[in-house]
Design a protein around this motif. Structure first.
Motif, PDB file in Angstrom:
ATOM      1  N   ASP A   9       0.812  -1.219   0.000  1.00  0.00           N
ATOM      2  CA  ASP A   9       0.000   0.000   0.000  1.00  0.00           C
ATOM      3  C   ASP A   9       0.844   1.268   0.000  1.00  0.00           C
ATOM      4  O   ASP A   9       0.421   2.287  -0.564  1.00  0.00           O
ATOM      5  CB  ASP A   9      -0.932   0.012   1.213  1.00  0.00           C
ATOM      6  CG  ASP A   9      -2.073  -0.990   1.071  1.00  0.00           C
ATOM      7  OD1 ASP A   9      -2.431  -1.314  -0.075  1.00  0.00           O
ATOM      8  OD2 ASP A   9      -2.604  -1.446   2.101  1.00  0.00           O
ATOM      9  N   ASP A  10       2.020   1.229   0.610  1.00  0.00           N
ATOM     10  CA  ASP A  10       2.837   2.446   0.657  1.00  0.00           C
ATOM     11  C   ASP A  10       3.454   2.776  -0.699  1.00  0.00           C
ATOM     12  O   ASP A  10       3.970   3.884  -0.896  1.00  0.00           O
ATOM     13  CB  ASP A  10       3.939   2.312   1.709  1.00  0.00           C
ATOM     14  CG  ASP A  10       4.888   1.154   1.427  1.00  0.00           C
ATOM     15  OD1 ASP A  10       4.416   0.106   0.949  1.00  0.00           O
ATOM     16  OD2 ASP A  10       6.096   1.302   1.674  1.00  0.00           O
ATOM     17  N   ARG A  11       3.383   1.833  -1.639  1.00  0.00           N
ATOM     18  CA  ARG A  11       3.911   2.070  -2.985  1.00  0.00           C
ATOM     19  C   ARG A  11       2.806   2.255  -4.022  1.00  0.00           C
ATOM     20  O   ARG A  11       3.101   2.543  -5.184  1.00  0.00           O
ATOM     21  CB  ARG A  11       4.792   0.887  -3.412  1.00  0.00           C
ATOM     22  CG  ARG A  11       5.993   0.665  -2.500  1.00  0.00           C
ATOM     23  CD  ARG A  11       7.038   1.734  -2.721  1.00  0.00           C
ATOM     24  NE  ARG A  11       8.137   1.653  -1.761  1.00  0.00           N
ATOM     25  CZ  ARG A  11       9.313   2.229  -1.928  1.00  0.00           C
ATOM     26  NH1 ARG A  11       9.561   2.932  -3.030  1.00  0.00           N
ATOM     27  NH2 ARG A  11      10.242   2.133  -1.014  1.00  0.00           N
ATOM     28  N   ILE A  12       1.557   2.075  -3.598  1.00  0.00           N
ATOM     29  CA  ILE A  12       0.420   2.249  -4.503  1.00  0.00           C
ATOM     30  C   ILE A  12      -0.267   3.555  -4.152  1.00  0.00           C
ATOM     31  O   ILE A  12      -0.748   3.739  -3.033  1.00  0.00           O
ATOM     32  CB  ILE A  12      -0.564   1.069  -4.392  1.00  0.00           C
ATOM     33  CG1 ILE A  12       0.137  -0.258  -4.717  1.00  0.00           C
ATOM     34  CG2 ILE A  12      -1.757   1.280  -5.314  1.00  0.00           C
ATOM     35  CD1 ILE A  12      -0.711  -1.485  -4.425  1.00  0.00           C
ATOM     36  N   LEU A  13      -0.314   4.466  -5.090  1.00  0.00           N
ATOM     37  CA  LEU A  13      -0.881   5.788  -4.867  1.00  0.00           C
ATOM     38  C   LEU A  13      -2.237   5.833  -5.564  1.00  0.00           C
ATOM     39  O   LEU A  13      -2.318   5.831  -6.794  1.00  0.00           O
ATOM     40  CB  LEU A  13       0.049   6.859  -5.427  1.00  0.00           C
ATOM     41  CG  LEU A  13       1.513   6.734  -4.936  1.00  0.00           C
ATOM     42  CD1 LEU A  13       2.421   7.687  -5.691  1.00  0.00           C
ATOM     43  CD2 LEU A  13       1.593   6.980  -3.436  1.00  0.00           C
ATOM     44  N   ARG A  14      -3.309   5.844  -4.774  1.00  0.00           N
ATOM     45  CA  ARG A  14      -4.675   5.758  -5.323  1.00  0.00           C
ATOM     46  C   ARG A  14      -5.196   7.141  -5.667  1.00  0.00           C
ATOM     47  O   ARG A  14      -5.463   7.957  -4.797  1.00  0.00           O
ATOM     48  CB  ARG A  14      -5.592   5.077  -4.297  1.00  0.00           C
ATOM     49  CG  ARG A  14      -7.072   5.043  -4.684  1.00  0.00           C
ATOM     50  CD  ARG A  14      -7.300   4.178  -5.918  1.00  0.00           C
ATOM     51  NE  ARG A  14      -8.709   3.809  -6.032  1.00  0.00           N
ATOM     52  CZ  ARG A  14      -9.602   4.454  -6.789  1.00  0.00           C
ATOM     53  NH1 ARG A  14      -9.225   5.500  -7.512  1.00  0.00           N
ATOM     54  NH2 ARG A  14     -10.858   4.049  -6.830  1.00  0.00           N
ATOM     55  N   ALA A  15      -5.308   7.408  -6.946  1.00  0.00           N
ATOM     56  CA  ALA A  15      -5.895   8.655  -7.422  1.00  0.00           C
ATOM     57  C   ALA A  15      -7.389   8.449  -7.647  1.00  0.00           C
ATOM     58  O   ALA A  15      -7.877   7.318  -7.712  1.00  0.00           O
ATOM     59  CB  ALA A  15      -5.217   9.105  -8.711  1.00  0.00           C
TER      60      ALA A  15
END
Length: 378
Positions: free
Chosen positions: A173-179
């Motif tokens: 999750d810390d590497r996935i940036l949810r726009a």
């Protein structure tokens, strides 16, 4: 001053458009970053096997297919291209590494598919501490080795489906940036204050008729003629704003069409937000940019999905169904009139418009913040 390299190419148009829109927002926000637009195709020209074999660069081959509508079988063709790209992987890494050594970025941001493994590996060889961000400009990945790679540092995902795909490849999750969606030009967020009725009259349109904006990318599409003919025959009382892009032949053909249905025909234009403001709904292909722009202007969408639809865009149609922001048909020629009739049934258009307005896509502004956070970590 932090230096950011935005990597794009001109296969299609959405990759450059996304990079340019994000750069514009960053510049408007006076963040003090040196954002440089870097054309990946130009960097790799010296080892472009497609150019050596055909005389056309990889991005130009793709654009010819789009312009002529030769998209049936695009899936196997993409896999063949990927195989060649991976055969030349080591050479790509060496070329890109040399670029990084010369440009010395503090952050690399990719807006392109297919080459992200080479981008990350070359950056790691040149400057191990410099992060790379992949901004996925499709609603979802088309695995394997399209957008998301195991080597990816940071991934910007605009849908839950894309987040699930990133998790499936082991990204945390810390590497996935949810726009909240796809990047679109900031002009689509600006208030439009023109009088719709007066502007419609100026274009030769009826101020009170339901109005469709018909748009099929930068080169238009021959099916626009069929859409106009079917809606003319339907007697539904609609009218059309047809945007043909750089397809001058199509613009001339549509301009010569005569019937009872009012129709305004435009060629290439940068005024798409203006024309969308004059429309009540959108008809076009399920491209991530077109759908996102229409929804930002609160327009329900009517799109087609079949074997000729680009594989990476087929999930977009599924997403439209899931979110209830429009109607998906298999064949515009046979189904467009029926779909428009459904759209115009009492209460339907308003319900679709409410769902479109609820999407709330602010991705271009969110991603600027994401990059700021990554720079602070680095």
């Amino acid at each position: 001053m932090p230096k950011l390299d935005f990597i794009y190419f001109d296969a299609g148009g959405g990759h450059r458009a996304a990079a340019t829109a994000l750069k514009l927002v960053i510049d408007q926000q006076n963040r003090g970053w040196d954002v440089r637009l870097v054309n990946l195709q130009e960097m790799l020209d010296s080892i472009d096997i497609f150019r050596k074999l055909t005389g056309l660069r990889l991005q130009d081959i793709y654009n010819v297919l789009l312009k002529r509508g030769w998209t049936l079988g695009a899936g196997p063709l993409a896999r063949g291209m990927q195989l060649i790209i991976r055969l030349y992987h080591r050479k790509e890494v060496r070329v890109l590494e040399q670029h990084w050594l010369e440009s010395r970025p503090d952050l690399a941001v990719s807006f392109v598919p297919h080459f992200n493994r080479a981008i990350v590996e070359s950056l790691r060889r040149a400057f191990p501490g410099v992060p790379a961000v992949t901004v996925i400009t499709d609603f979802a990945d088309y695995p394997p080795h399209f957008w998301i790679e195991r080597e990816s540092h940071y991934l910007v995902c605009g849908t839950e489906k894309c987040v699930e795909q990133a998790h499936a490849l082991g990204h945390t999750d810390d590497r996935i940036l949810r726009a909240s969606g796809m990047i679109i030009h900031p002009r689509f967020y600006e208030p439009v204050t023109v009088d719709r009725a007066a502007e419609r009259r100026q274009l030769g349109l009826d101020p009170d008729r339901p109005t469709a904006l018909v748009l099929f990318g930068g080169y238009g599409a021959g099916v626009m003629r069929e859409i106009a003919a079917r809606l003319e025959e339907s007697g539904l009382g609609v009218q059309l704003i047809m945007i043909c892009g750089r397809n001058e032949k199509l613009r001339e053909e549509l301009s010569r069409m005569r019937g009872r249905m009012p129709m305004f025909v435009e060629g290439f234009t940068t005024e798409v937000p203006y024309y969308m403001h004059l429309a009540d709904f959108f008809i076009g292909k399920p491209g991530p940019g077109s759908i996102s722009e229409a929804l930002a202007m609160k327009l329900p969408v009517l799109v087609e999905c079949n074997l000729w639809t680009l594989p990476q865009e087929r999930y977009n149609a599924e997403w439209v169904r899931e979110r209830g922001v429009g109607i998906v048909v298999r064949d515009f020629r046979r189904e467009v009139a029926g779909a428009v009739r459904t759209l115009l049934e009492p209460g339907n258009l308003e319900r679709f418009r409410e769902r479109a307005a609820a999407i709330g896509n602010r991705a271009v502004f969110e991603i600027a913040d994401f990059l700021g956070t990554i720079l602070e970590r680095a």
